[in-house]
Design a protein around this motif. Structure first.
Motif, PDB file in Angstrom:
ATOM      1  N   HIS A  79      -0.328 -46.490  84.794  1.00  0.00           N
ATOM      2  CA  HIS A  79       1.032 -46.206  85.269  1.00  0.00           C
ATOM      3  C   HIS A  79       1.764 -47.505  85.610  1.00  0.00           C
ATOM      4  CE1 HIS A  79       4.322 -44.218  87.332  1.00  0.00           C
ATOM      5  NE2 HIS A  79       4.120 -45.025  88.348  1.00  0.00           N
ATOM      6  N   ALA A  80       1.101 -48.393  86.324  1.00  0.00           N
ATOM      7  CA  ALA A  80       1.730 -49.654  86.730  1.00  0.00           C
ATOM      8  C   ALA A  80       2.094 -50.506  85.520  1.00  0.00           C
ATOM      9  CB  ALA A  80       0.804 -50.428  87.667  1.00  0.00           C
ATOM     10  N   LEU A  81       1.206 -50.583  84.530  1.00  0.00           N
ATOM     11  CA  LEU A  81       1.499 -51.366  83.329  1.00  0.00           C
ATOM     12  C   LEU A  81       2.694 -50.776  82.572  1.00  0.00           C
ATOM     13  CD1 LEU A  81      -2.119 -52.166  82.110  1.00  0.00           C
ATOM     14  CD2 LEU A  81      -0.400 -53.837  82.848  1.00  0.00           C
ATOM     15  N   GLY A  82       2.793 -49.461  82.566  1.00  0.00           N
ATOM     16  CA  GLY A  82       3.952 -48.825  81.931  1.00  0.00           C
ATOM     17  C   GLY A  82       5.240 -49.128  82.664  1.00  0.00           C
ATOM     18  N   GLU A  83       5.182 -49.112  83.996  1.00  0.00           N
ATOM     19  CA  GLU A  83       6.382 -49.393  84.797  1.00  0.00           C
ATOM     20  C   GLU A  83       6.815 -50.849  84.678  1.00  0.00           C
ATOM     21  OE1 GLU A  83       8.371 -47.226  86.537  1.00  0.00           O
ATOM     22  OE2 GLU A  83       7.141 -45.703  85.568  1.00  0.00           O
ATOM     23  N   ILE A  84       5.861 -51.750  84.569  1.00  0.00           N
ATOM     24  CA  ILE A  84       6.189 -53.171  84.411  1.00  0.00           C
ATOM     25  C   ILE A  84       6.885 -53.387  83.065  1.00  0.00           C
ATOM     26  CG2 ILE A  84       5.196 -55.480  84.097  1.00  0.00           C
ATOM     27  CD1 ILE A  84       3.126 -54.704  86.243  1.00  0.00           C
ATOM     28  N   LEU A 144      -6.776 -46.660  74.898  1.00  0.00           N
ATOM     29  CA  LEU A 144      -6.477 -45.361  74.278  1.00  0.00           C
ATOM     30  C   LEU A 144      -7.727 -44.510  74.058  1.00  0.00           C
ATOM     31  CD1 LEU A 144      -3.757 -46.138  71.602  1.00  0.00           C
ATOM     32  CD2 LEU A 144      -3.599 -44.484  73.450  1.00  0.00           C
ATOM     33  N   GLN A 145      -8.857 -45.135  73.849  1.00  0.00           N
ATOM     34  CA  GLN A 145     -10.078 -44.399  73.539  1.00  0.00           C
ATOM     35  C   GLN A 145     -10.462 -43.409  74.631  1.00  0.00           C
ATOM     36  OE1 GLN A 145     -12.762 -47.627  73.061  1.00  0.00           O
ATOM     37  NE2 GLN A 145     -11.724 -48.423  71.254  1.00  0.00           N
ATOM     38  N   ASP A 146     -10.242 -43.788  75.883  1.00  0.00           N
ATOM     39  CA  ASP A 146     -10.723 -42.955  76.985  1.00  0.00           C
ATOM     40  C   ASP A 146      -9.629 -42.247  77.778  1.00  0.00           C
ATOM     41  OD1 ASP A 146     -13.315 -43.868  76.447  1.00  0.00           O
ATOM     42  OD2 ASP A 146     -12.966 -45.652  77.661  1.00  0.00           O
ATOM     43  N   ARG A 147      -8.441 -42.762  77.749  1.00  0.00           N
ATOM     44  CA  ARG A 147      -7.418 -42.276  78.682  1.00  0.00           C
ATOM     45  C   ARG A 147      -6.091 -42.039  77.972  1.00  0.00           C
ATOM     46  NH1 ARG A 147      -9.865 -46.974  80.260  1.00  0.00           N
ATOM     47  NH2 ARG A 147     -11.461 -46.681  81.824  1.00  0.00           N
ATOM     48  N   GLU A 148      -6.091 -41.182  76.955  1.00  0.00           N
ATOM     49  CA  GLU A 148      -4.968 -41.079  76.050  1.00  0.00           C
ATOM     50  C   GLU A 148      -3.620 -40.780  76.704  1.00  0.00           C
ATOM     51  OE1 GLU A 148      -7.845 -39.438  75.450  1.00  0.00           O
ATOM     52  OE2 GLU A 148      -8.578 -40.168  73.536  1.00  0.00           O
ATOM     53  N   TRP A 149      -3.514 -39.747  77.498  1.00  0.00           N
ATOM     54  CA  TRP A 149      -2.216 -39.286  77.985  1.00  0.00           C
ATOM     55  C   TRP A 149      -1.433 -40.376  78.702  1.00  0.00           C
ATOM     56  CZ3 TRP A 149      -2.203 -33.745  80.334  1.00  0.00           C
ATOM     57  CH2 TRP A 149      -2.847 -32.867  79.469  1.00  0.00           C
ATOM     58  N   GLY A 150      -2.052 -40.965  79.703  1.00  0.00           N
ATOM     59  CA  GLY A 150      -1.353 -41.982  80.489  1.00  0.00           C
ATOM     60  C   GLY A 150      -1.030 -43.220  79.675  1.00  0.00           C
ATOM     61  N   LYS A 179      -6.035 -44.741  86.191  1.00  0.00           N
ATOM     62  CA  LYS A 179      -4.796 -43.971  86.048  1.00  0.00           C
ATOM     63  C   LYS A 179      -3.625 -44.723  86.676  1.00  0.00           C
ATOM     64  CE  LYS A 179      -2.799 -39.487  87.128  1.00  0.00           C
ATOM     65  NZ  LYS A 179      -2.977 -38.219  87.833  1.00  0.00           N
ATOM     66  N   SER A 180      -3.820 -45.255  87.874  1.00  0.00           N
ATOM     67  CA  SER A 180      -2.767 -46.007  88.549  1.00  0.00           C
ATOM     68  C   SER A 180      -2.442 -47.294  87.811  1.00  0.00           C
ATOM     69  CB  SER A 180      -3.179 -46.349  89.983  1.00  0.00           C
ATOM     70  OG  SER A 180      -3.373 -45.182  90.715  1.00  0.00           O
ATOM     71  N   LEU A 218      -0.902 -46.948  94.991  1.00  0.00           N
ATOM     72  CA  LEU A 218      -0.403 -45.984  94.014  1.00  0.00           C
ATOM     73  C   LEU A 218      -1.148 -44.651  94.101  1.00  0.00           C
ATOM     74  CD1 LEU A 218       0.059 -48.258  90.863  1.00  0.00           C
ATOM     75  CD2 LEU A 218       1.854 -47.292  92.303  1.00  0.00           C
ATOM     76  N   GLU A 219      -2.277 -44.646  94.805  1.00  0.00           N
ATOM     77  CA  GLU A 219      -3.076 -43.433  94.983  1.00  0.00           C
ATOM     78  C   GLU A 219      -2.778 -42.731  96.311  1.00  0.00           C
ATOM     79  OE1 GLU A 219      -5.394 -42.285  92.698  1.00  0.00           O
ATOM     80  OE2 GLU A 219      -4.805 -43.893  91.341  1.00  0.00           O
TER      81      GLU A 219
END
Length: 181
Positions: A123-128, A141-147, A119-120, A79-80
């Motif tokens: 993204h993968a968890l969102g796509e699944i 959410l604490q560290d990586r809000e946007w993704g 980050k990848s 994914l990178e």
């Protein structure tokens, strides 16, 4: 060897991967991927690092038939990749792999603070798009809000609504906007 399509051909196909001639390498990757067996997974994951982007892309596509941790981790790294076709096939393959296998592995990667694949993974968890990913995404959410907000939105489960509503008051206007979407 390709017509045999059996396990007996595997040692010869693996030997073909030592050849740098792209067509022979391509055919070996193609045939190993079509077998869908675990002993071929390592070779396909190695092919994800080949200099030829078409070979990397095809290996990512074929790994969707391999339901094991090694395939998931290899696809996560893919994914990178700089080449978009490799990233697209890696995402598609992660969606094909059994969610019972992929989600726990991706969750472990995301929970590792030293991982450079967060980050990848998000993204993968969102796509699944499986509700079982929500708890680990909410924790992230604490560290990586946007993704994470984007991934929660892709899952589309009402169980994420309370956490998304909280983000409407976030300091970052981009996070607020993504949560509102």
């Amino acid at each position: 060897l390709g017509k045999l399509g059996k396990r007996e051909a595997i040692p010869y196909l693996l030997e073909s991967l030592q050849n740098q001639y792209s067509y022979l390498y391509w055919r070996a990757v193609e045939l190993l991927g079509g077998l869908g067996i675990e002993s071929a997974t390592q070779s396909l994951v190695l092919a994800l690092k080949h200099q030829d982007s078409e070979i990397r892309s095809r290996a990512a596509e074929l790994l969707g038939k391999h339901n094991n941790e090694f395939a998931v981790l290899g696809l996560l790294e893919a994914l990178e990749d700089d080449e978009i076709s490799v990233r697209i096939h890696a995402t598609s393959s992660l969606n094909k792999i059994s969610k019972e296998i992929a989600i726990p592995i991706l969750s472990r990667v995301l929970e590792n603070p030293k991982s450079n694949l967060c980050k990848s993974t998000i993204h993968a968890l969102g796509e699944i798009a499986d509700e079982r990913a929500i708890p680990v995404l909410v924790k992230a959410l604490q560290d990586r809000e946007w993704g994470v907000v984007s991934a929660l939105g892709k899952i589309g489960s009402t169980s994420a609504i309370p956490d998304l509503v909280k983000l409407l008051r976030h300091n970052d206007p981009c996070v607020r906007c993504i949560a509102a979407e």
